[in-house]
Design a protein around this motif. Structure first.
Motif, PDB file in Angstrom:
ATOM      1  N   GLN A  52     -18.995 -13.260  61.848  1.00 56.11           N
ATOM      2  CA  GLN A  52     -20.262 -13.141  61.132  1.00 56.11           C
ATOM      3  C   GLN A  52     -20.494 -11.670  60.829  1.00 56.11           C
ATOM      4  O   GLN A  52     -20.435 -10.815  61.714  1.00 56.11           O
ATOM      5  N   ASP A  96     -31.453 -21.150  56.212  1.00 54.26           N
ATOM      6  CA  ASP A  96     -31.540 -20.831  57.632  1.00 54.26           C
ATOM      7  C   ASP A  96     -32.872 -20.183  57.980  1.00 54.26           C
ATOM      8  O   ASP A  96     -33.482 -20.490  59.012  1.00 54.26           O
ATOM      9  N   ARG A  97     -33.326 -19.278  57.118  1.00 55.77           N
ATOM     10  CA  ARG A  97     -34.573 -18.543  57.399  1.00 55.77           C
ATOM     11  C   ARG A  97     -35.813 -19.406  57.224  1.00 55.77           C
ATOM     12  O   ARG A  97     -36.850 -19.124  57.822  1.00 55.77           O
ATOM     13  N   LYS A 105     -30.795 -29.363  64.003  1.00 57.84           N
ATOM     14  CA  LYS A 105     -31.617 -28.411  64.751  1.00 57.84           C
ATOM     15  C   LYS A 105     -32.663 -29.141  65.582  1.00 57.84           C
ATOM     16  O   LYS A 105     -32.965 -28.745  66.715  1.00 57.84           O
ATOM     17  N   ALA A 117     -22.674 -25.792  58.903  1.00 57.90           N
ATOM     18  CA  ALA A 117     -22.391 -25.280  57.568  1.00 57.90           C
ATOM     19  C   ALA A 117     -20.903 -25.029  57.393  1.00 57.90           C
ATOM     20  O   ALA A 117     -20.236 -24.546  58.302  1.00 57.90           O
ATOM     21  N   MET A 156     -29.148 -30.338  58.239  1.00 56.40           N
ATOM     22  CA  MET A 156     -29.365 -29.161  59.081  1.00 56.40           C
ATOM     23  C   MET A 156     -30.631 -29.315  59.920  1.00 56.40           C
ATOM     24  O   MET A 156     -30.651 -29.001  61.110  1.00 56.40           O
ATOM     25  N   ARG A 157     -31.703 -29.815  59.304  1.00 57.77           N
ATOM     26  CA  ARG A 157     -32.962 -29.994  60.042  1.00 57.77           C
ATOM     27  C   ARG A 157     -32.794 -31.015  61.162  1.00 57.77           C
ATOM     28  O   ARG A 157     -33.303 -30.809  62.275  1.00 57.77           O
ATOM     29  N   LEU A 208     -35.917 -22.998  57.402  1.00 56.01           N
ATOM     30  CA  LEU A 208     -35.605 -24.385  57.719  1.00 56.01           C
ATOM     31  C   LEU A 208     -36.837 -25.170  58.148  1.00 56.01           C
ATOM     32  O   LEU A 208     -36.903 -26.388  57.953  1.00 56.01           O
ATOM     33  N   GLN A 221     -27.544 -20.496  51.551  1.00 50.82           N
ATOM     34  CA  GLN A 221     -27.465 -20.939  52.944  1.00 50.82           C
ATOM     35  C   GLN A 221     -28.322 -20.061  53.842  1.00 50.82           C
ATOM     36  O   GLN A 221     -29.019 -20.553  54.737  1.00 50.82           O
ATOM     37  N   ASP A 222     -28.271 -18.760  53.620  1.00 44.92           N
ATOM     38  CA  ASP A 222     -29.072 -17.846  54.435  1.00 44.92           C
ATOM     39  C   ASP A 222     -30.562 -18.110  54.237  1.00 44.92           C
ATOM     40  O   ASP A 222     -31.352 -18.055  55.189  1.00 44.92           O
TER      41      ASP A 222
END
Length: 314
Positions: A300, A18-19, A64, A118, A60-61, A21, A14-15
């Motif tokens: 977090q 995120d970085r 965003k 997420a 996710m995209r 995307l 997932q991280d």
């Protein structure tokens, strides 16, 4: 231990998503982050999150991209290309399937929509009847800090600060009798966060709130989820949600040290122990739980566990 390893592996994927995307992402890259074969990584990802990796990435995209479109400062094609869609048409089809309207319609009307979030946002929440919020100096420079102190603990330093909250409104979804996050999920469901994130006029990110009795309605819960908006907010309120006034208040915020994601329960428990012993009087304050809600954001690890509680000058 095996379950923790599984969670850590999925969180690593997932991280990575995120970085990256706005870049092409392959299953091989995700598997490398997880430390598994591509087949096992894909299967593990779906088991933990409930969503296949590339469906997760697409959703996710699109979420965003909706947030970018709501600002109205980019062409739709530019947003589509930024989030790795090959064409305006392909982006429009995918956007319409997920949100029930075209990107152009969304940018023009900006209605509250259910954004994809997420699963880790919800699964890391605490199983205790307490509230928390992240309003530290780094993340919210719009509010002046009037007092600051530090409490030492053998696990690190806990920073304590008092912030001013202006008059504002709260868009919230009430439960029935919930006193904590998990009871709320049983009553209301765990997908409220996505709707709240779609309210573009929000002052801060969505939060869980513990309402004082004066803000509750008969037959409704102490614990709610919502998002704060400006005092003059006149935008749409999602169906089944309420809009209430929050008066100006001061909040004492406790922020623990950063922690590894798999250690979140220990980090939360440690901060609660400190808060239970904490006396605000030496700093000129007393607790003022009736003047506003306690509230929490997602725990977090990178920012530490944070919890806020209303205070007033002694």
């Amino acid at each position: 231990m095996i379950e923790v390893q599984r969670q850590v592996a999925v969180r690593s994927m997932q991280d990575y998503i995120d970085r990256h995307l706005t870049e092409p992402i392959s299953l091989v890259q995700l598997a490398r982050e997880a430390g598994y074969s591509p087949y096992h990584a894909a299967r593990l990802f779906k088991e933990v999150t409930g969503t296949a990796p590339f469906d997760y990435i697409r959703r996710m995209r699109l979420s965003k991209s909706a947030m970018v479109l709501s600002r109205g400062d980019k062409h739709i094609l530019d947003v589509a290309l930024e989030f790795v869609f090959d064409s305006h048409e392909g982006f429009t089809r995918a956007f319409s399937r997920q949100f029930g309207m075209t990107p152009r319609q969304y940018r023009q009307t900006r209605p509250p929509i259910r954004l994809f979030m997420a699963e880790r946002v919800r699964n890391l929440y605490l199983n205790r009847v307490k509230g928390a919020n992240d309003m530290n100096e780094e993340n919210d420079t719009r509010l002046p800090i009037h007092e600051k102190a530090a409490a030492s603990d053998n696990t690190g330093t806990v920073f304590v600060q008092v912030i001013e909250r202006p008059a504002r409104k709260l868009v919230l979804k009430r439960g029935v009798a919930a006193e904590d996050y998990f009871a709320y999920c049983e009553e209301v469901g765990c997908d409220i966060w996505e709707i709240l994130t779609g309210i573009q006029e929000a002052l801060y990110e969505p939060a869980g709130f513990w309402l004082p009795e004066s803000m509750r309605l008969p037959g409704t819960s102490e614990y709610v989820q919502g998002v704060e908006v400006a005092d003059d907010y006149s935008g749409p309120v999602p169906e089944g949600f309420d809009l209430i006034d929050l008066p100006p208040c001061q909040v004492m915020v406790f922020q623990g040290p950063p922690f590894k994601d798999e250690d979140f329960e220990e980090a939360i428990g440690t901060l609660w122990e400190i808060m239970d012993r904490y006396d605000p009087k030496p700093y000129g304050f007393v607790w003022a739980d009736e003047e506003g809600p306690r509230f929490q954001l997602e725990p977090q690890g990178y920012r530490g566990y944070v919890e806020g509680r209303p205070v007033r000058r002694a």
